[in-house]
Design a protein around this motif. Sequence first.
Motif, PDB file in Angstrom:
ATOM      1  N   PHE A 193      16.969  21.385  14.455  1.00 49.16           N
ATOM      2  CA  PHE A 193      16.662  21.237  15.883  1.00 49.16           C
ATOM      3  C   PHE A 193      17.936  20.974  16.671  1.00 49.16           C
ATOM      4  O   PHE A 193      18.181  21.581  17.715  1.00 49.16           O
ATOM      5  CB  PHE A 193      15.630  20.121  16.114  1.00 49.16           C
ATOM      6  N   ALA A 194      18.754  20.091  16.112  1.00 48.15           N
ATOM      7  CA  ALA A 194      20.007  19.753  16.793  1.00 48.15           C
ATOM      8  C   ALA A 194      20.910  20.976  16.940  1.00 48.15           C
ATOM      9  O   ALA A 194      21.629  21.120  17.935  1.00 48.15           O
ATOM     10  CB  ALA A 194      20.729  18.647  16.016  1.00 48.15           C
ATOM     11  N   ALA A 195      20.831  21.880  15.950  1.00 47.56           N
ATOM     12  CA  ALA A 195      21.703  23.063  15.988  1.00 47.56           C
ATOM     13  C   ALA A 195      21.425  23.938  17.198  1.00 47.56           C
ATOM     14  O   ALA A 195      22.279  24.722  17.617  1.00 47.56           O
ATOM     15  CB  ALA A 195      21.536  23.870  14.708  1.00 47.56           C
ATOM     16  N   ILE A 200      20.019  34.684   6.464  1.00 48.28           N
ATOM     17  CA  ILE A 200      19.040  33.599   6.640  1.00 48.28           C
ATOM     18  C   ILE A 200      19.168  33.060   8.057  1.00 48.28           C
ATOM     19  O   ILE A 200      20.281  32.830   8.555  1.00 48.28           O
ATOM     20  CB  ILE A 200      19.285  32.431   5.660  1.00 48.28           C
ATOM     21  N   ARG A 201      18.032  32.868   8.678  1.00 46.24           N
ATOM     22  CA  ARG A 201      18.005  32.358  10.046  1.00 46.24           C
ATOM     23  C   ARG A 201      17.067  31.161  10.069  1.00 46.24           C
ATOM     24  O   ARG A 201      15.885  31.295   9.752  1.00 46.24           O
ATOM     25  CB  ARG A 201      17.471  33.481  10.931  1.00 46.24           C
ATOM     26  N   ILE A 202      17.603  29.997  10.426  1.00 45.14           N
ATOM     27  CA  ILE A 202      16.760  28.796  10.489  1.00 45.14           C
ATOM     28  C   ILE A 202      16.264  28.625  11.923  1.00 45.14           C
ATOM     29  O   ILE A 202      17.064  28.649  12.867  1.00 45.14           O
ATOM     30  CB  ILE A 202      17.558  27.526  10.110  1.00 45.14           C
ATOM     31  N   HIS A 203      14.970  28.469  12.093  1.00 44.92           N
ATOM     32  CA  HIS A 203      14.385  28.287  13.423  1.00 44.92           C
ATOM     33  C   HIS A 203      14.537  26.826  13.856  1.00 44.92           C
ATOM     34  O   HIS A 203      14.682  25.938  13.009  1.00 44.92           O
ATOM     35  CB  HIS A 203      12.913  28.682  13.415  1.00 44.92           C
ATOM     36  N   PRO A 204      14.462  26.559  15.187  1.00 41.16           N
ATOM     37  CA  PRO A 204      14.678  25.191  15.676  1.00 41.16           C
ATOM     38  C   PRO A 204      13.802  24.137  14.988  1.00 41.16           C
ATOM     39  O   PRO A 204      14.254  23.026  14.709  1.00 41.16           O
ATOM     40  CB  PRO A 204      14.332  25.287  17.160  1.00 41.16           C
ATOM     41  N   THR A 205      12.551  24.500  14.672  1.00 46.77           N
ATOM     42  CA  THR A 205      11.663  23.492  14.083  1.00 46.77           C
ATOM     43  C   THR A 205      11.832  23.369  12.572  1.00 46.77           C
ATOM     44  O   THR A 205      11.044  22.710  11.900  1.00 46.77           O
ATOM     45  CB  THR A 205      10.194  23.833  14.393  1.00 46.77           C
ATOM     46  N   GLY A 206      12.823  24.048  12.030  1.00 48.19           N
ATOM     47  CA  GLY A 206      13.133  23.837  10.625  1.00 48.19           C
ATOM     48  C   GLY A 206      12.450  24.766   9.655  1.00 48.19           C
ATOM     49  O   GLY A 206      12.499  24.543   8.453  1.00 48.19           O
ATOM     50  N   SER A 207      11.793  25.803  10.155  1.00 50.89           N
ATOM     51  CA  SER A 207      11.330  26.833   9.227  1.00 50.89           C
ATOM     52  C   SER A 207      12.330  27.987   9.306  1.00 50.89           C
ATOM     53  O   SER A 207      13.279  27.922  10.087  1.00 50.89           O
ATOM     54  CB  SER A 207       9.904  27.264   9.560  1.00 50.89           C
ATOM     55  N   ALA A 208      12.135  29.016   8.497  1.00 50.05           N
ATOM     56  CA  ALA A 208      13.199  30.019   8.412  1.00 50.05           C
ATOM     57  C   ALA A 208      12.686  31.406   8.063  1.00 50.05           C
ATOM     58  O   ALA A 208      11.566  31.570   7.567  1.00 50.05           O
ATOM     59  CB  ALA A 208      14.213  29.585   7.355  1.00 50.05           C
ATOM     60  N   ILE A 209      13.537  32.393   8.339  1.00 50.00           N
ATOM     61  CA  ILE A 209      13.274  33.745   7.860  1.00 50.00           C
ATOM     62  C   ILE A 209      14.516  34.215   7.112  1.00 50.00           C
ATOM     63  O   ILE A 209      15.651  33.946   7.539  1.00 50.00           O
ATOM     64  CB  ILE A 209      12.896  34.716   9.001  1.00 50.00           C
ATOM     65  N   ALA A 210      14.280  34.891   6.004  1.00 49.56           N
ATOM     66  CA  ALA A 210      15.407  35.442   5.250  1.00 49.56           C
ATOM     67  C   ALA A 210      15.150  36.921   5.010  1.00 49.56           C
ATOM     68  O   ALA A 210      14.014  37.333   4.787  1.00 49.56           O
ATOM     69  CB  ALA A 210      15.554  34.725   3.910  1.00 49.56           C
ATOM     70  N   ARG A 211      16.206  37.693   5.128  1.00 48.18           N
ATOM     71  CA  ARG A 211      16.080  39.138   4.902  1.00 48.18           C
ATOM     72  C   ARG A 211      17.106  39.568   3.867  1.00 48.18           C
ATOM     73  O   ARG A 211      18.240  39.107   3.888  1.00 48.18           O
ATOM     74  CB  ARG A 211      16.314  39.894   6.206  1.00 48.18           C
ATOM     75  N   GLY A 220      31.330  22.209  21.714  1.00 49.14           N
ATOM     76  CA  GLY A 220      32.277  23.265  21.361  1.00 49.14           C
ATOM     77  C   GLY A 220      31.838  24.111  20.185  1.00 49.14           C
ATOM     78  O   GLY A 220      32.333  25.209  19.984  1.00 49.14           O
ATOM     79  N   LEU A 221      30.887  23.616  19.378  1.00 48.81           N
ATOM     80  CA  LEU A 221      30.431  24.392  18.222  1.00 48.81           C
ATOM     81  C   LEU A 221      29.355  25.372  18.676  1.00 48.81           C
ATOM     82  O   LEU A 221      28.495  25.023  19.475  1.00 48.81           O
ATOM     83  CB  LEU A 221      29.839  23.449  17.171  1.00 48.81           C
ATOM     84  N   GLU A 222      29.412  26.592  18.155  1.00 49.91           N
ATOM     85  CA  GLU A 222      28.414  27.560  18.625  1.00 49.91           C
ATOM     86  C   GLU A 222      27.021  27.154  18.159  1.00 49.91           C
ATOM     87  O   GLU A 222      26.849  26.647  17.051  1.00 49.91           O
ATOM     88  CB  GLU A 222      28.765  28.989  18.207  1.00 49.91           C
ATOM     89  N   PRO A 223      26.015  27.357  19.031  1.00 49.83           N
ATOM     90  CA  PRO A 223      24.648  26.972  18.674  1.00 49.83           C
ATOM     91  C   PRO A 223      24.080  27.870  17.571  1.00 49.83           C
ATOM     92  O   PRO A 223      24.689  28.874  17.219  1.00 49.83           O
ATOM     93  CB  PRO A 223      23.858  27.165  19.971  1.00 49.83           C
ATOM     94  N   GLY A 224      22.905  27.479  17.089  1.00 49.70           N
ATOM     95  CA  GLY A 224      22.218  28.311  16.092  1.00 49.70           C
ATOM     96  C   GLY A 224      22.531  27.877  14.672  1.00 49.70           C
ATOM     97  O   GLY A 224      23.483  27.130  14.416  1.00 49.70           O
ATOM     98  N   LEU A 225      21.664  28.331  13.747  1.00 49.99           N
ATOM     99  CA  LEU A 225      21.878  27.989  12.350  1.00 49.99           C
ATOM    100  C   LEU A 225      21.461  29.192  11.510  1.00 49.99           C
ATOM    101  O   LEU A 225      20.306  29.359  11.137  1.00 49.99           O
ATOM    102  CB  LEU A 225      21.047  26.750  11.985  1.00 49.99           C
TER     103      LEU A 225
END
Length: 806
Positions: A627-629, A508-519, A636-641
């Motif tokens: 968005f914050a992610a 699962i990959r969450i996009h910055p604006t809060g929508s997502a794609i799951a595979r 120090g925390l890696e970006p992305g969600l």
Amino acid sequence: MKDDVATPEDRSASLKGMGTSRKRVEDVRFTQGRGNYVDDIRMDGMLFGDFVRSPYAHARVTRIDAEAAKAVPGVIAVLTAADLEPLGLHWMPTLAGDKQMVLADGKVLYQGQEVAFVVAEDRYIAADAVELVEVEYEELPVVVDPFKALEPDAPVLREDLEGQTEGAHGPRRHHNHIFTWEQGDKDATEAVLSEADVVAEEMVYYHRTHPCPLETCGCVASMDKVTGKLTVWGTFQAPHAIRTVVSLISGIAEHNIRIISPDIGGGFGNKVGVYPGYVCSVVASIVTGKPVKWVEDRMDNLMTTAFARDYWMQGKIAATKEGRITGLWCHTTADHGGFDACADPTKFPAGFMNICTGSYDIPVAYLAVDGVYTNKAPGGVAYRCSFRVTEAAYFIERMIEVLAIKLGMDAAELRRINFIRADQFPYQSALGWEYDSGDYHTAWEKALKAVNYDGLRAEQAQRLEDFKAGKTRKLIGIGLTHFTEIVGAGPVKNCDILGLGMFDSCEIRIHPTGSAIARLGTISQGQGHATTFAQIIASEIGIPADDITLEEGDTDTAPYGLGTYGSRSTPVAGAATAMAARKIRAKAQMIAAYLLEVHDDDVEFDVDRFVVKGAPERFKSMKEIAFAAYNQAIPGLEPGLEAVSYYDPPNMTYPFGAYICVMEFDVDTGEHEVRQFYALDDCGTRINPMIIEGQVHGGATEGYAIAMGQEIAYDEMGNVMTGTLMDFFLPTSWETPHYTTDHTVTPSPHHPIGAKGVGESPNVGSVPCFSNAVHDAFRPFGLTQSHMPHDHWRIWRIANELGLHG
Ligand code: PCD
Ligand SMILES: [Cu+]
């Protein structure tokens, strides 16, 4: 802000998460003709392949002359086994540890077997050229009966295995014998049988049938000689496994192979296996440097691709005078056709047939299955139960009825006194399974009450009197079934196919604006995964299902998985989806706590946000967190969600159901009417009730077809008598019964969201239910067992043999 005033219930409803009958998102595409199926794929310079097939069920191929075919303008190549041999591709491994001819190598073993592959510029030219390939056959004696196949002087079918006394699943004791698989305690069971008050014995045959999906099997293979990359679009229920198999047998590095399952027009197990058409298309594309398409026609599909069942089950069931079952014995002769091409986990050559103790607490049991070669098409994967649970359920539910007759008992009562009790779960069965959860008594009582069982029996008795008094020619049959399914293969420790552990996956990959794609590693064939898996994510992390794209079936993008069959997507990939979502939620929690300047433990998840405990007005929505992610959410925390989960389930799941149907039979014409069909399913936590209902309608309709008319029949010469839709029964809306669906919910204790599979259940449960209704109607006249399909002719014959035609 709107967000602030909405109640948790409103917020929850707007997610369309688990438990809501969210409309199927894929149907927008399907209902507007915008689906993208294999046959919709068109490429520049694409060629078409078609097979020369054997008219004989058993013959030596003495000569193939393709000259006239090759001379047809537009014909590019004609492949035979001789062309594939130098590449080592004239035979291929099957998913059951056997090997299968890709193109006839010296002989053919069943009618319709692939003999040569004609490649041409268009499909019509290919079909015309097929007619011009001259093949000389020398007929050999044919065996279509698995019992005759085991006689000492039966013709040798698999000459390639001559003298081999060891097969993929242990010793072979005859030239047409594949394996013997034994489970349970033989001696203890036989001891119980010899001392029992009552023993009922019967031969229960589950005939050969075929799922006949609307879309037949096919593929487009495209070898790009510049990049060295092979892409294959195909009707694959297990795209990753296909990629690995293609790599292993072709020697092409796995990263250079891309398998894509586009939209699939129904699979039902028919599209699990590997077919010669795939191999030939790949070879033809490599040889010609052009994309090659192969798509079966209906006859190809019915005659040669994975059939279902064909199990002869000899049973003995022992009980006390009061009806307490004390033991179960079963010997099965399994007709596998010319090659063993089932798709069962390696350690289970007869699938999970050892679930045949069903819903009952049976202290000892023994099961033996003999796999046998005959001159019929290989397969045995399908349908709506890849793993022989349908056979097992039919066997036990028939044996219960036969025992009820012997005891002179009501079959509903006999079931009731033998059910595994709710307090016995997790339940260890005599044949080796640990049932995760169930509450059979509750489901059974609910079902009996819903149909007014006692009232039905009274009506039936009255009808019988009227019949005997000559006032009517119609009898009533009440069909009962309580089935236990086993789905979700499976724990990697005991389930693999070709050495590939049967886990599954979700990313699962969450996009910055809060929508997502799951595979996912699975692939929908109509089940509606794009709808339901998004619902799991919506509930787990609070992003609306409508904001989640779901992708399956492209091996270049999806994480590795074993695919969709055996109702494993929900139990395995569904669990992976929840687990991946939970990883995301854990990271989101850290981010929320940091942004709210409290400790991680001081925030809690609330539908679509993290709130500060005790101060619900202080929160961060998942949208804000996403968005914050993508910024320096926490130094120090890696970006992305995003997250991925590969899930190895600790156990299978054991869905169950109580089905009851009421049918009327015209004794003089053999015609039937399904007056009522009630289906109660328990698949644990329900993700999408509407989709579940659709699954039950579909599965029960297939069950109706199988029980009441569908069959792949052979004559003694091995000719397929039902190779077209003129002879093969597919119910239309006209014949399809009306269904009443119902449910109880007994969650799976080990599945992260408590869900069990449901897709197969209605087929597993409905076939014995219809069949039991037939037997029940004629029970007063002495009928104990008759073979399916119960078409009009066979029912007329039953009535005739019982002397009801005066
Ligand atoms: N609890 C629950 C469960 C389930 N679900 C849902 O339902 C469905 C189903 O699921 P499952 O059971 O898990 O299953 P899967 O895996 O997905 O699938 C499979 C199955 O599915 C069924 N169904 C169907 N549908 C359609 N439409 N199409 C098709 O093809 C088909 N197929 C069939 C078959 S046959 Mo085999 O292959 O023989 O083994 S198996 C099978 C999905 O959507 C899901 O999500 C819900 O909701 N909930
Ligand atoms: Cu199954």
